[in-house]
Design an enzyme around this catalytic site. Sequence first.
Site, PDB file in Angstrom:
ATOM      1  N   GLU A  74      -8.798  -7.281   4.363  1.00  0.00           N
ATOM      2  CA  GLU A  74      -8.089  -8.452   3.785  1.00  0.00           C
ATOM      3  C   GLU A  74      -7.230  -9.204   4.840  1.00  0.00           C
ATOM      4  O   GLU A  74      -7.316 -10.508   4.389  1.00  0.00           O
ATOM      5  CB  GLU A  74      -6.756  -7.747   2.857  1.00  0.00           C
ATOM      6  CG  GLU A  74      -7.531  -7.221   1.587  1.00  0.00           C
ATOM      7  CD  GLU A  74      -6.847  -6.099   0.784  1.00  0.00           C
ATOM      8  OE1 GLU A  74      -5.549  -5.858   0.949  1.00  0.00           O
ATOM      9  OE2 GLU A  74      -7.489  -5.392   0.031  1.00  0.00           O
ATOM     10  N   TYR A 104       0.881  -1.247  -0.003  1.00  0.00           N
ATOM     11  CA  TYR A 104      -0.002   0.044  -0.061  1.00  0.00           C
ATOM     12  C   TYR A 104       0.917   1.260  -0.082  1.00  0.00           C
ATOM     13  O   TYR A 104       0.407   2.244  -0.701  1.00  0.00           O
ATOM     14  CB  TYR A 104      -0.987  -0.047   1.059  1.00  0.00           C
ATOM     15  CG  TYR A 104      -2.294  -0.670   0.820  1.00  0.00           C
ATOM     16  CD1 TYR A 104      -3.221  -0.157   0.354  1.00  0.00           C
ATOM     17  CD2 TYR A 104      -2.458  -2.233   1.134  1.00  0.00           C
ATOM     18  CE1 TYR A 104      -4.459  -0.945  -0.039  1.00  0.00           C
ATOM     19  CE2 TYR A 104      -3.230  -3.029   0.766  1.00  0.00           C
ATOM     20  CZ  TYR A 104      -4.346  -2.361   0.143  1.00  0.00           C
ATOM     21  OH  TYR A 104      -5.533  -2.988  -0.221  1.00  0.00           O
TER      22      TYR A 104
HETATM   23  C1  HEM Z   1      -6.303   2.298  -1.059  1.00  0.00           C
HETATM   24  C2  HEM Z   1      -5.754   1.462  -2.103  1.00  0.00           C
HETATM   25  C3  HEM Z   1      -6.067   0.673  -3.293  1.00  0.00           C
HETATM   26  C4  HEM Z   1      -7.544   0.990  -3.802  1.00  0.00           C
HETATM   27  C5  HEM Z   1      -8.427   1.849  -3.686  1.00  0.00           C
HETATM   28  C6  HEM Z   1      -7.346  -0.254  -4.835  1.00  0.00           C
HETATM   29  C7  HEM Z   1      -8.631  -0.416  -5.904  1.00  0.00           C
HETATM   30  C8  HEM Z   1      -8.768  -1.352  -6.711  1.00  0.00           C
HETATM   31  C9  HEM Z   1      -9.863  -1.680  -7.537  1.00  0.00           C
HETATM   32  C10 HEM Z   1     -11.197  -0.860  -7.565  1.00  0.00           C
HETATM   33  C11 HEM Z   1      -9.585  -2.948  -8.191  1.00  0.00           C
HETATM   34  C12 HEM Z   1     -10.792  -3.454  -9.007  1.00  0.00           C
HETATM   35  C13 HEM Z   1     -11.535  -4.338  -8.432  1.00  0.00           C
HETATM   36  C14 HEM Z   1     -12.383  -5.230  -9.388  1.00  0.00           C
HETATM   37  O1  HEM Z   1     -11.825  -6.210  -9.975  1.00  0.00           O
HETATM   38  O2  HEM Z   1     -13.471  -4.941  -9.543  1.00  0.00           O
HETATM   39  C15 HEM Z   1      -8.361  -3.322  -7.762  1.00  0.00           C
HETATM   40  C16 HEM Z   1      -7.824  -4.596  -8.255  1.00  0.00           C
HETATM   41  C17 HEM Z   1      -6.433  -4.624  -8.141  1.00  0.00           C
HETATM   42  N1  HEM Z   1      -5.558  -4.044  -7.338  1.00  0.00           N
HETATM   43 FE1  HEM Z   1      -5.957  -2.601  -5.884  1.00  0.00          FE
HETATM   44  N2  HEM Z   1      -6.332  -0.991  -4.767  1.00  0.00           N
HETATM   45  C18 HEM Z   1      -5.615  -0.514  -3.898  1.00  0.00           C
HETATM   46  C19 HEM Z   1      -4.309  -0.993  -3.396  1.00  0.00           C
HETATM   47  C20 HEM Z   1      -3.674  -1.862  -4.214  1.00  0.00           C
HETATM   48  C21 HEM Z   1      -2.294  -2.436  -3.922  1.00  0.00           C
HETATM   49  C22 HEM Z   1      -1.661  -1.864  -2.789  1.00  0.00           C
HETATM   50  C23 HEM Z   1      -1.951  -3.332  -4.476  1.00  0.00           C
HETATM   51  C24 HEM Z   1      -0.501  -4.017  -4.932  1.00  0.00           C
HETATM   52  C25 HEM Z   1       0.342  -3.787  -5.558  1.00  0.00           C
HETATM   53  C26 HEM Z   1      -3.078  -3.738  -5.508  1.00  0.00           C
HETATM   54  C27 HEM Z   1      -3.055  -4.282  -6.749  1.00  0.00           C
HETATM   55  C28 HEM Z   1      -4.179  -4.704  -7.296  1.00  0.00           C
HETATM   56  C29 HEM Z   1      -4.541  -5.618  -8.387  1.00  0.00           C
HETATM   57  C30 HEM Z   1      -3.097  -6.661  -8.986  1.00  0.00           C
HETATM   58  C31 HEM Z   1      -5.678  -5.479  -8.923  1.00  0.00           C
HETATM   59  C32 HEM Z   1      -6.315  -6.559  -9.918  1.00  0.00           C
HETATM   60  C33 HEM Z   1      -6.082  -5.949 -11.272  1.00  0.00           C
HETATM   61  C34 HEM Z   1      -6.684  -6.311 -12.541  1.00  0.00           C
HETATM   62  O3  HEM Z   1      -7.172  -7.520 -12.419  1.00  0.00           O
HETATM   63  O4  HEM Z   1      -6.734  -5.863 -13.562  1.00  0.00           O
HETATM   64  N3  HEM Z   1      -4.015  -2.542  -5.173  1.00  0.00           N
HETATM   65  N4  HEM Z   1      -7.834  -2.639  -6.806  1.00  0.00           N
END
Ligand code: HEM
Length: 411
Positions: A150, A108
């Site tokens: 998580e 994060y």
């Molecule tokens: C406050 C922080 C964060 C927010 C608001 C956020 C938000 C999101 C959202 C909205 C999604 C799409 C969910 C869906 O499939 O509907 C997502 C997917 C994802 N997030 Fe986060 N995220 C955050 C932090 C992180 C962190 C720290 C990581 C690690 C590096 C990360 C890695 C991912 C990955 C790998 C996906 C899947 C992407 C994909 O399938 O294209 N996220 N996140």
Amino acid sequence: MTITHPAGATSLLSGPAQAVVSATAAVVAEHAEQITARFYPRMFDEHPELLRVFNLGNQATGEQSRALAASVVAYAVHLIDPAAPSFAHVLRRIAYKHVSLGIRPEQYTIVGRHLLAAVGEVLGDAVTAEVASAWDEVYWLFAAQLIAEEARLYQQAAVDPAEPVRPYRVVRRIEETADVISLVLEPADGAELPKVVPGQYVSVFVNLPDGRRQPRQYTVSSTAIGNRLQITVRRVRGVNGAPDGQVSSFLHDSVQLGDVLELSAPAGDFVVEPSSTPLLLASAGAGITTVLPVVEHIARTQPERTVIVAHADRTAQDHALRETVQHLGRQLDDFTAYTWYETVDPGDTRSYSGYMDLSKIPLPDDIQVFTCGPLPFMRHVRSSLTARNIPASRIRYEVFGPDLWAAQIPG
Ligand code: HEM
Ligand SMILES: Cc1cc2nc3c(=O)[nH]c(=O)nc-3n(C[C@H](O)[C@H](O)[C@H](O)COP(=O)(O)OP(=O)(O)OC[C@H]3O[C@@H](n4cnc5c(N)ncnc54)[C@H](O)[C@@H]3O)c2cc1C
């Protein structure tokens, strides 16, 4: 965007940050996609290892960028406007997705640093120290809630985020239709199958021939086979010059009996509660993978429960898992199936032609709806059902990609 903060209501944001976020939410919302479009390249530049966790198809289409932007803006609005729709379902969906990918709390900091730097790059001088600090507060509140959820999910599934996947051997490959295969998978480490709630998905990680590693989510389409689970994969073909789907093509073209795939623990909250409410399962195309496990589960545990399935596809030949769903449906006391095909076979008098039209289907008043398919299809299902006075709160949906809808509609 006009934001009012009802007198006396409390927000998790500090007083000064509330004022700044209220004043700048509209401009951030307006530039949100530009911000996230800058964010990803700069983050991947510094942390190329993350290219093995992020879905590069969603990067190419910009869908992940839009989903992230929409979620952050919706979260900020929810913080400054307690009258805004509940955010719990958005938070839960993201947390499940993160857990299926092994996202860890320390990451994060990386995302926060690059996201806030991207805000500065796009908005320039408008980002004063107060503005930067207020949005930093929004980000960390969001992060703290996600990290907590998580941690809960990792613990519940007994998964160490440092090792989010387990090896599964392909013990059977079924050609369902010209474009759809099912893979029956068994833990290759000899351990028990994890608990799968019908409707949940797994993240499947594959090592592609070009050396890249990529995850994709696949619904567990069946669990009724001992210590095995099944996924069902539709081959995604590129249209209008776009490339064919990377992982679905790889699974179709290269994965054979005996191969080992890496799977996360089951995740997702698109699940049916054990009540006696009648169910409508409305699916299109690959969305059928969410229908089979539910019908299978109801047949096993509640055969007296009313189930109506409605499915739309291009043709009967493209309709995967049809026979299996029908067969299980026969084990229920009250099961009805409707089909819509863009092209109906000559002699098929049972199927409707064209797009799904639920307006004339008899439905019990207290129906609970689960829908899965392309977004326009689900929008259509939802509007035709709300027009029949079925409350939106009784309609659940699953998007087979980043959820571009969740931040806009209450769960
Ligand atoms: C406050 C922080 C964060 C927010 C608001 C956020 C938000 C999101 C959202 C909205 C999604 C799409 C969910 C869906 O499939 O509907 C997502 C997917 C994802 N997030 Fe986060 N995220 C955050 C932090 C992180 C962190 C720290 C990581 C690690 C590096 C990360 C890695 C991912 C990955 C790998 C996906 C899947 C992407 C994909 O399938 O294209 N996220 N996140
Ligand atoms: C919760 C969930 C459950 C799911 N369950 C299932 C399931 O049960 N069965 C199933 O079949 N699928 C399911 N999916 C979808 C699955 O995860 C994959 O998204 C799907 O298989 C496509 O992956 P891919 O790697 O083949 O395609 P990708 O390579 O990711 O491509 C996806 C799309 O992006 C386009 N694209 C890629 N690169 C570019 C570019 N440079 N320019 C323009 N366009 C581009 C491609 O043409 C394609 O249309 C689910 C998804 C989720 C989120």
